[in-house]
Scaffold this motif. Structure first.
Motif, mmCIF file in Angstrom:
data_model
loop_
_atom_site.group_PDB
_atom_site.id
_atom_site.type_symbol
_atom_site.label_atom_id
_atom_site.label_comp_id
_atom_site.label_asym_id
_atom_site.label_seq_id
_atom_site.Cartn_x
_atom_site.Cartn_y
_atom_site.Cartn_z
ATOM 1 N N LYS A 49 0.820 -1.212 0.000
ATOM 2 C CA LYS A 49 0.000 0.000 0.000
ATOM 3 C C LYS A 49 0.856 1.265 0.000
ATOM 4 C CE LYS A 49 -2.053 -1.225 3.851
ATOM 5 N NZ LYS A 49 -1.458 -2.543 4.167
ATOM 6 N N THR A 50 1.795 1.315 0.939
ATOM 7 C CA THR A 50 2.647 2.503 1.032
ATOM 8 C C THR A 50 3.515 2.650 -0.217
ATOM 9 O OG1 THR A 50 2.656 2.347 3.437
ATOM 10 C CG2 THR A 50 4.422 3.623 2.439
ATOM 11 N N THR A 51 4.004 1.521 -0.706
ATOM 12 C CA THR A 51 4.814 1.552 -1.928
ATOM 13 C C THR A 51 4.025 2.163 -3.080
ATOM 14 O OG1 THR A 51 5.918 -0.454 -1.162
ATOM 15 C CG2 THR A 51 6.200 0.132 -3.479
ATOM 16 N N ALA A 170 -4.197 9.068 1.609
ATOM 17 C CA ALA A 170 -4.220 8.890 3.059
ATOM 18 C C ALA A 170 -3.726 7.487 3.381
ATOM 19 C CB ALA A 170 -5.641 9.102 3.583
ATOM 20 N N ASP A 171 -2.526 7.399 3.954
ATOM 21 C CA ASP A 171 -1.934 6.097 4.256
ATOM 22 C C ASP A 171 -2.264 5.698 5.694
ATOM 23 O OD1 ASP A 171 -0.557 3.771 4.139
ATOM 24 O OD2 ASP A 171 1.396 4.652 3.696
ATOM 25 N N GLU A 172 -3.201 4.817 5.850
ATOM 26 C CA GLU A 172 -3.685 4.370 7.157
ATOM 27 C C GLU A 172 -3.971 5.540 8.086
ATOM 28 O OE1 GLU A 172 -2.063 0.862 8.674
ATOM 29 O OE2 GLU A 172 -1.102 0.284 6.798
ATOM 30 N N PRO A 173 -4.887 6.413 7.672
ATOM 31 C CA PRO A 173 -5.145 7.635 8.458
ATOM 32 C C PRO A 173 -5.732 7.343 9.832
ATOM 33 C CG PRO A 173 -6.810 7.373 6.748
ATOM 34 C CD PRO A 173 -5.760 6.339 6.492
HETATM 35 MG MG LIG Z 1 2.239 1.120 4.846
#
Ligand SMILES: [Mg+2]
Ligand SMILES: Nc1ncnc2c1ncn2[C@@H]1O[C@H](COP(=O)(O)OP(=O)(O)OP(=O)(O)O)[C@@H](O)[C@H]1O
Lengths: 230, 180
Positions: A49-51, A170-173
């Motif tokens: 996801k972050t990638t 939004a990365d794991e907000p």
């Molecule tokens: Mg991540």
């Protein structure tokens, strides 16, 4: 009805080499995101996801494949243009808020307007407006350390919105918030998505947080497992 | 996209830099070390009288103070950059270019050097008054004062070059990767 995608991801791959072995953080992902959508990206830890966000935001370069934002191939942009993209087109929201500790809520929200070239006073005015919008009109002069986690995330949301971006990543907000606060943050994001027609892509591994999404993209081991249209 | 890029001018750097200095715990350490060097310098600049041995002795003190100030300044700036890895990564996410980050840190060093130099001049005056009552302060020259400020600012900036370079080269993905 839906025409040109705002973001187009084509056969996107990002490999890392760690001690001789190759880690396929992303491996051939194809996705399209349209203007005004609210899309949740769900996947277990390490699914990429972050990638994916780093590549869409132009913070990282892919091993293979393309990212197009508004029809522009990010590979064609230099560092200056990528900075401009991150500043004006994309807003970021992180799991741990990442506010600047020495700046007040108001100054934190106004900071991106500096990079956008707005005069400071105007930036402050815009920031105040947005803080009111997220319900923090009475906390303008507070430092992040003087705010609750949920309030800090609302400041971060206002900061992500301040340059009127087309896209919010939004990365794991809600990763650092309790359940109830998390739900309210998602509710706020979805309200902004409708009212301001900003495209929001939110990563999570909590399936509770995907309610109300237009689409849900399931990632696993760097690949798209399925896409649910709500 | 249209060849445009992001902005971050001197005024912006001063505004943000001042906030950082105000909010930073170890700022007094920087300032104290610079002012120590400056105090010695002002002390010498103010009192050009005295025997040859006394003058040599003072020169030694000055050199030691300058080295101590430069080393501690470099250390403190490195620590401050290290503590701010994540925030620097955030700045880059929000649109800061490498040179914007560099400018911010150099401006912080400049401000600290000026404050340190100012305190140093005051300390220099005081030490002069205490140590030598026979010297009147009418002999103070502006050259001595301005060179004290210049020296402390130079120490501060030169010792911040490497920390600022490190900050500038930080990869935002790397520093933002580790949550919590
Ligand atoms: Mg991540
Ligand atoms: N800089 C790196 N070096 C080596 N491997 C990396 C690097 N960055 C990411 N990876 C690996 O790539 C894979 C995907 O990581 P990523 O951070 O995108 O996952 P994620 O879905 O965001 O997970 P989480 O939910 O824990 O945040 C993981 O196996 C991770 O270990």
């Amino acid at each position: 009805m839906k025409s040109e995608p705002l973001i187009e991801v084509v056969d996107l791959a990002r490999y890392y080499e760690m001690a001789g072995t190759i880690i396929k953080a992303l491996d051939g992902v194809n996705l399209e995101f349209y203007r005004g959508e609210y899309v949740s990206i769900v996947g277990p830890s390490g699914s990429g996801k972050t990638t994916l966000f780093n590549l869409i935001g132009g913070l990282d370069r892919p091993t293979r494949g393309k990212v197009y934002v508004d029809g522009v191939d990010l590979a064609e942009l230099d560092a200056y243009e990528l900075a401009w993209l991150r500043c004006r087109k994309i807003g970021y929201i992180f799991q741990n808020f990442n506010l600047i500790g020495v700046l007040t809520a108001l100054e934190n929200v106004a900071l991106p307007t500096v990079f956008a070239g707005l005069p400071w006073e105007e930036g402050l005015k815009k920031a105040e407006e947005l803080l009111r919008l997220v319900g923090l009109g009475d906390r303008l002069g507070h430092l992040p350390s003087e705010l609750s986690a949920g309030q800090q995330q609302r400041v971060a949301i206002a900061r992500a919105m301040v340059n009127d971006p087309d896209i919010i990543l939004a990365d794991e907000p809600t990763g650092n918030l309790d359940h109830e606060t998390g739900r309210r943050i998602i509710g706020l994001l979805q309200r902004l998505n409708r009212e301001r027609e900003v495209t929001i892509i939110a990563a999570t591994h909590d399936v509770e947080m995907i309610k109300g999404s237009d689409r849900v993209v399931w990632l696993r081991d760097g690949r798209v497992e399925k896409i649910e249209v709500k | 996209m249209n060849g445009d890029s992001t902005h971050f001018g001197l005024t912006d750097a001063f505004r943000l830099g001042l906030r950082y200095i105000r909010g930073r715990g170890q700022a007094p350490v920087n300032i104290a070390s610079i002012s120590l060097a400056s105090a010695f310098y002002a002390y010498i600049a103010l009192m050009r009288m005295g025997t040859q041995t006394l003058r040599t002795y003072r020169l030694w003190l000055l050199s030691v103070a300058v080295i101590v100030a430069a080393v501690s300044m470099a250390t403190v700036m490195l620590i401050s950059v290290y503590e701010r890895y994540r925030e620097i990564g955030v700045l880059k996410c929000l649109g800061a270019l490498d040179r914007h980050v560099f400018l911010l840190l150099i401006v912080e060093a400049l401000i600290q050097g000026l404050i340190g130099g100012g305190i140093g001049i005051l300390l220099g005056f005081i030490s002069t008054l205490i140590s030598n009552t026979s010297t009147s302060l009418t002999g103070v020259n502006y050259l001595g004062l301005s060179s004290t400020l210049l020296l402390s600012t130079l120490i501060s900036i030169v010792s911040s070059l490497y920390p600022a370079y490190r900050a500038m080269r930080l990869n935002p993905i790397e520093v933002l990767r580790y949550e919590v």
